[in-house]
Design a protein around this motif. Structure first.
Motif, mmCIF file in Angstrom:
data_model
loop_
_atom_site.group_PDB
_atom_site.id
_atom_site.type_symbol
_atom_site.label_atom_id
_atom_site.label_comp_id
_atom_site.label_asym_id
_atom_site.label_seq_id
_atom_site.Cartn_x
_atom_site.Cartn_y
_atom_site.Cartn_z
ATOM 1 N N UNK A 67 -15.638 -18.015 9.444
ATOM 2 C CA UNK A 67 -15.245 -16.648 9.099
ATOM 3 C C UNK A 67 -14.075 -16.689 8.128
ATOM 4 N N UNK A 68 -13.912 -15.581 7.407
ATOM 5 C CA UNK A 68 -12.726 -15.379 6.586
ATOM 6 C C UNK A 68 -11.955 -14.202 7.187
ATOM 7 N N UNK A 69 -10.678 -14.422 7.499
ATOM 8 C CA UNK A 69 -9.842 -13.399 8.124
ATOM 9 C C UNK A 69 -8.746 -13.015 7.141
ATOM 10 N N UNK A 70 -8.620 -11.717 6.885
ATOM 11 C CA UNK A 70 -7.624 -11.220 5.938
ATOM 12 C C UNK A 70 -6.725 -10.204 6.632
ATOM 13 N N UNK A 71 -5.419 -10.458 6.729
ATOM 14 C CA UNK A 71 -4.505 -9.437 7.277
ATOM 15 C C UNK A 71 -4.469 -8.228 6.353
ATOM 16 N N UNK A 72 -4.689 -7.044 6.908
ATOM 17 C CA UNK A 72 -4.760 -5.843 6.073
ATOM 18 C C UNK A 72 -3.413 -5.484 5.489
ATOM 19 N N UNK A 73 -2.323 -5.755 6.163
ATOM 20 C CA UNK A 73 -1.006 -5.407 5.631
ATOM 21 C C UNK A 73 -0.723 -6.188 4.359
ATOM 22 N N UNK A 74 -1.054 -7.499 4.350
ATOM 23 C CA UNK A 74 -0.822 -8.296 3.149
ATOM 24 C C UNK A 74 -1.709 -7.829 2.005
ATOM 25 N N UNK B 163 -5.377 -19.111 -1.134
ATOM 26 C CA UNK B 163 -4.326 -18.608 -2.026
ATOM 27 C C UNK B 163 -4.169 -17.085 -1.997
ATOM 28 N N UNK B 164 -5.241 -16.341 -1.699
ATOM 29 C CA UNK B 164 -5.156 -14.877 -1.710
ATOM 30 C C UNK B 164 -4.579 -14.303 -0.417
ATOM 31 N N UNK B 165 -4.134 -15.152 0.480
ATOM 32 C CA UNK B 165 -3.555 -14.671 1.730
ATOM 33 C C UNK B 165 -4.517 -14.638 2.890
ATOM 34 N N UNK B 166 -5.805 -14.815 2.637
ATOM 35 C CA UNK B 166 -6.784 -14.863 3.714
ATOM 36 C C UNK B 166 -6.816 -16.262 4.321
ATOM 37 N N UNK B 167 -7.530 -16.391 5.427
ATOM 38 C CA UNK B 167 -7.622 -17.665 6.134
ATOM 39 C C UNK B 167 -9.080 -17.895 6.496
ATOM 40 N N UNK B 168 -9.608 -19.060 6.143
ATOM 41 C CA UNK B 168 -10.951 -19.444 6.550
ATOM 42 C C UNK B 168 -10.862 -20.191 7.869
ATOM 43 N N UNK B 169 -11.606 -19.713 8.859
ATOM 44 C CA UNK B 169 -11.469 -20.223 10.220
ATOM 45 C C UNK B 169 -12.836 -20.603 10.763
#
Length: 431
Positions: A415-422, A346-352
């Protein structure tokens, strides 16, 4: 105004109409789609074939259009200047300059070129015959002009035809697909399929293979019932058979062969002769391009191959399905993320999961993570970190924050990947 004045005005208007025609034709022909014209010509459209002929001799075409356009513009300006001089005296030159500039720029340049650029293919087909006639009539003059131009450019060190294009044909085609997608003419799923097809030349078998750690294999020394269980439990219809050590592959067992033998023995595993069911294994190098491997699958009429490195050790396996998935993808709906191992938060990150291929993640999430130095997302993190990170460590590169969630021995599993722009946008909104 006497009859001669009306004649001059009529001649000026005809010259301006001719200039309108030449300007619009130049834009339409040069902006027309070569692919569309080739397809129409192949379907038997004579106008499209003529457009292709004109564009094939681009120098002659542009020369004819420029000569025709400049001749009528100069003629119109000269006649208008003479007429206004007769009417208003010396100040007529000023009137003629202002009036002809407005008419030529607005009605003979901007207007026709804007209209032609908005619908170049249809207009190119409409003007093909008259422009072709103009090119033929001006043939001798064009030859002289072309020779002079080439000589002048040669003196300046520019040789026509020797400049190489910036992009290859495949890169231009990929750029066209991306452009049509941004403009709404190509859907995402179609863009991904076309992009995957174009990427087959650049990808190798190692980029799509199933790694040996995930390959289900059977031990030739095991009892028949255990071998049959291993064959039937896997997701693939073919299972490698090893003897002595997993690196010593002695052949491949096909599920259909095992089922036939099981049926013939009426379910008695002890009657199954596993050795007679083994088919020869096909080994391919991990550096083979996918386009070549696809052709090899078609030639050999088989869908399964074992991948080996430069030392001959098995690295994994590749199937026809793995290559086809590079084209069609694993996504059932373009708005739903259904790829295994990718879970948006929900916070915009992605668990991969660490084993998710970078290409699949880019395709699903519309990202652009580099895949030149690593195949999986875990491999990318290890490559950038220059080490095997511990759980909890975070890294920032390529516009994303990567946080290691889980690790098993030397493998990053989550891993958890979070786009920095978002993330920055969200912080700005909160602030």
């Amino acid at each position: 105004m006497d009859a001669s004045d009306w004649l001059i005005v009529t001649a000026v208007l005809l010259c301006l109409l001719a200039s309108f025609f030449f300007s619009g034709s130049e834009t339409a022909l040069t902006a027309s789609s070569r692919a569309a014209m080739l397809r129409l010509a192949r379907d038997g459209n004579p106008r499209a074939a003529l457009v292709n002929d004109l564009l094939a001799a681009r120098e002659r075409l542009l020369g004819a259009l420029l000569i025709g356009n400049n001749v009528v513009n100069i003629a119109a300006s000269s006649m208008a200047t003479g007429l206004l001089l007769a009417w208003f005296g010396e100040v007529g030159v000023v009137y003629a300059t202002v009036i002809m500039t407005v008419l030529v720029v607005v009605f003979c340049e901007v207007l026709p070129k804007t209209a032609a650029f908005d619908n170049p293919d249809r207009i190119a087909l409409a003007v093909a015959w008259p422009i072709g006639t103009v090119v033929r009539l001006l043939g001798p003059l064009l030859g002289t002009v072309t020779a002079i131009v080439r000589w002048l450019l040669g003196r300046a060190g520019i040789v026509i035809g020797e400049s190489a294009p910036i992009l290859t044909a495949h890169e231009e085609l990929r750029g066209a697909v991306d452009l049509f997608h941004r403009e709404g003419g190509v859907e995402k799923i179609d863009r991904d399929m076309l992009g995957g097809l174009l990427d087959l030349r650049e990808l190798t078998v190692a980029d799509v293979m199933i790694h040996r750690t995930d390959v289900i294999m059977a031990n030739a020394s095991d009892p028949p019932e255990k071998i049959v269980e291993a064959v039937l439990s896997g997701p693939k219809t073919r299972v490698p058979l090893w003897q002595g050590s997993p690196e010593n592959i002695v052949g491949v067992l096909h599920v259909k062969d095992v089922l036939r033998a099981l049926h013939a023995s009426e379910g008695d595993f002890s009657k199954i002769d596993v050795a007679s069911l083994v088919r020869p294994a096909w080994f391919v190098p991990e550096i083979r391009p996918l386009s070549e491997q696809l052709k090899a699958f078609r030639r050999r009429k088989t869908h399964f191959a074992l991948v080996v490195d430069e030392y001959g050790e098995m690295m994994g396996l590749v199937t026809l399905e793995d290559i086809l998935e590079e084209i069609v993808g694993d996504i059932a709906d373009e708005h739903d993320v259904e790829i295994s191992g990718v879970r948006p938060q929900p916070d915009g990150s992605v668990t991969v999961d660490g084993g998710v291929p970078i290409r699949d993640l880019n395709r699903v999430m519309e990202w652009n993570l580099p895949d030149a130095d690593a195949t999986t997302i875990a491999g990318l993190v290890i490559h950038e970190a220059r080490s095997i990170p511990e759980p909890g460590q975070s890294f920032t590169f390529h516009g994303f924050r990567f946080q290691v969630l889980r690790r098993q021995r030397n493998r990053i599993t989550s891993l958890r990947i979070t786009p920095l722009t978002r993330r920055r946008t969200a912080l700005m909104r909160v602030g």
